[in-house]
Design a protein around this motif. Structure first.
Motif, PDB file in Angstrom:
ATOM      1  N   ASP A   1       1.030  -1.326   0.030  1.00  0.00           N
ATOM      2  CA  ASP A   1       0.018  -0.069  -0.038  1.00  0.00           C
ATOM      3  C   ASP A   1       0.918   1.058   0.022  1.00  0.00           C
ATOM      4  O   ASP A   1       1.908   1.204   0.945  1.00  0.00           O
TER       5      ASP A   1
ATOM      6  N   GLU B   1      -1.343   1.166  -9.496  1.00  0.00           N
ATOM      7  CA  GLU B   1      -2.306   0.802  -8.449  1.00  0.00           C
ATOM      8  C   GLU B   1      -3.673   0.817  -9.000  1.00  0.00           C
ATOM      9  O   GLU B   1      -4.408  -0.218  -8.534  1.00  0.00           O
TER      10      GLU B   1
ATOM     11  N   SER C   1      -6.077  -2.460  -8.697  1.00  0.00           N
ATOM     12  CA  SER C   1      -7.380  -2.230  -7.671  1.00  0.00           C
ATOM     13  C   SER C   1      -8.589  -2.356  -8.315  1.00  0.00           C
ATOM     14  O   SER C   1      -9.641  -2.512  -7.767  1.00  0.00           O
TER      15      SER C   1
ATOM     16  N   LYS D   1      -4.268  -4.798  -0.655  1.00  0.00           N
ATOM     17  CA  LYS D   1      -3.294  -3.622  -0.317  1.00  0.00           C
ATOM     18  C   LYS D   1      -2.585  -3.785   0.846  1.00  0.00           C
ATOM     19  O   LYS D   1      -3.447  -3.495   1.867  1.00  0.00           O
TER      20      LYS D   1
END
Length: 470
Positions: free
Chosen positions: A162, A170, A174, A184
């Protein structure tokens, strides 16, 4: 083909077992082939450039012999690679191998797609799903997620640190749905990798679930990455006499290195006959392997966050494969090793653009800077006996067997450009004052909703989540 284990040479398994298991749960070791078959010299010495798919087929065939018939292998490769790698000359002795033309704009598309399709092939007829666990420091997760998305019978769980990858990276991780999900983790990539490795040797989990890996610890990720080393080295061998009039050049593959899977793939290609003379292991401040080459002591350490985040690995898994295959002296003979810091990375992007007009990403920039320093006099200093401090950025003080070729200006480099520079737009702007163009496939992902699940870095929390959700 028989595969053995880096920690127990008495282990003998076939390709299917090595692929579906990912690693040997009994020992924690990684699978390696017991031999590396050579391609016929009529193939590697050809004067015309082969097609990428032809290279992939010829290289893969001996590793899957008696397990995947040729017709099925051809179909797998055709489905894997509607795209190819591209060799781009940026000066008379430097070629950039662009590996970002796949769906997620990163080199890991080459390995992940082959792995997904071979796993799906071997998983046919199984009653229970195969659960893929993968840790990523940047691009692995999105490539794996894309490759496995909506593949029947397979679930994928991606772990990423994270706050330690780029915003676009990301987003690529995600936003998956369905059979692919992202966690994460409040920690580093090494924490993510440690969770995955511990899960693989957890007997309780193994009894509950069929687990496998999609990191470069899985042999089906490494083998297909060797395809583009073979392909590019043949292309460059054929081009050099026209571009620089060097009659018998040393071809040096300069590889941005984090977990050292990509470089290990290059070693496989060389063992199979690729016209590669040697390698440069180019790293950022996570210099575990350069320090090993310099001192003979391997000391894994916590990873450090850098601008070239996909290389932020303090305990590279594939060191184990390299050590199992070669002695330290053999490594020193084949490799030059080099590391730089974030300032050097920015300088690499800037100087590459100033000298060649090419916009390179932070990982490729580490490789380009390594090559530019090596050919610009740093290797000659080593040959003359001037050895620097390995704890400071620069070239590690070992002299590879090909050093004289660099000094005499009889070497050319293949720089592996592992990701599209648009994935690191802010860093590129900082270096050259302008943004790289954004591929349409990256623009689309930015508008998708985030679905990542927060996860602590302790194993008990991770295991509990797996048991509740797989």
């Amino acid at each position: 083909m028989i595969y053995t284990d880096t920690r127990d040479s008495s282990v003998k398994v076939n390709f299917r077992t090595a692929v579906l298991n990912g690693m040997n749960a009994a020992t924690g070791g990684l699978y390696i082939p017991v031999e590396f078959p050579k391609l016929d010299k009529s193939f590697t010495d050809r004067n015309t450039d082969p097609s990428f798919r032809d290279v992939a087929f010829e290289m893969a065939k001996p590793y899957v012999k008696d397990e995947i018939p040729d017709n099925d292998l051809e179909a797998i490769i055709s489905d894997c690679y509607p795209f190819t790698s591209q060799v781009v000359p940026i000066d008379p002795t430097t070629y950039v191998l662009e590996l970002f033309h796949g769906p997620t704009c990163a080199f890991k598309d080459f390995g992940a797609r082959f792995m997904a399709r071979t796993m799906s092939y071997f998983n046919r007829g199984e009653k229970d799903n195969l659960h893929i666990l993968v840790a990523t420091s940047g691009d692995t997760g999105s490539a794996v997620g894309s490759a496995f998305h909506n593949v029947p019978g397979i679930d994928v769980t991606i772990l990423y640190p994270d706050g330690k990858i780029s915003p676009l990276q990301e987003k690529q991780l995600s936003t998956f749905t369905g059979n692919v999900r992202a966690l994460k983790v409040k920690g580093t990539f090494d924490d993510c990798q440690a969770l995955v490795k511990k899960a693989f040797v957890d007997k309780d989990l193994r009894e509950k679930f069929r687990l496998s890996s999609a990191n470069s610890i899985n042999i089906s990720r490494l083998l297909p990455q060797a395809f583009y080393y073979m392909y590019s080295s043949i292309v460059v061998k054929n081009r050099i006499p026209r571009d620089s009039q060097i009659k018998d050049p040393a071809i040096i593959a300069v590889c941005p290195s984090g977990n050292f899977g990509n470089l290990t793939s290059g070693l496989i290609a060389k063992e199979m006959g690729a016209p590669i003379t040697g390698f440069v292991a180019a790293t950022n401040a996570n210099r575990t392997v350069p320090d090993w080459i310099a001192t003979g002591e391997y000391n894994a350490r916590p990873s450090i966050a850098t601008l070239s985040n996909a290389m932020d690995v303090g305990a590279p898994s594939n060191y184990e494969r390299i050590k199992a295959l070669y002695t330290l002296e053999e490594v020193r003979s084949m490799f030059a090793s080099y590391w730089t810091d974030d300032q050097g990375t920015i300088e690499g992007i800037k100087k590459c653009h100033e000298k060649t007009g090419y916009i390179i990403d932070p990982h490729g920039a580490v490789a380009w800077k390594a090559w530019n320093d090596i050919r610009g006099g740093e290797m000659e200093k080593l040959v003359k006996g001037e050895k620097g401090d390995y704890s400071k950025p620069g070239l590690t003080a070992n002299i590879p067997a090909w050093a004289d070729k660099v000094v005499s200006k009889e070497a050319a480099a293949i720089i592996l450009e592992t990701a599209h520079p648009a994935k690191f737009g802010a860093t590129v702007v900082n270096a050259i004052g302008r943004e790289p163009s954004m591929p349409e496939r990256l623009e689309k992902v930015m508008s998708l909703p985030d679905n990542a699940i927060p996860m602590e870095k302790d194993y008990d929390s991770f295991k509990s989540w797996l048991v509740a959700n797989l």
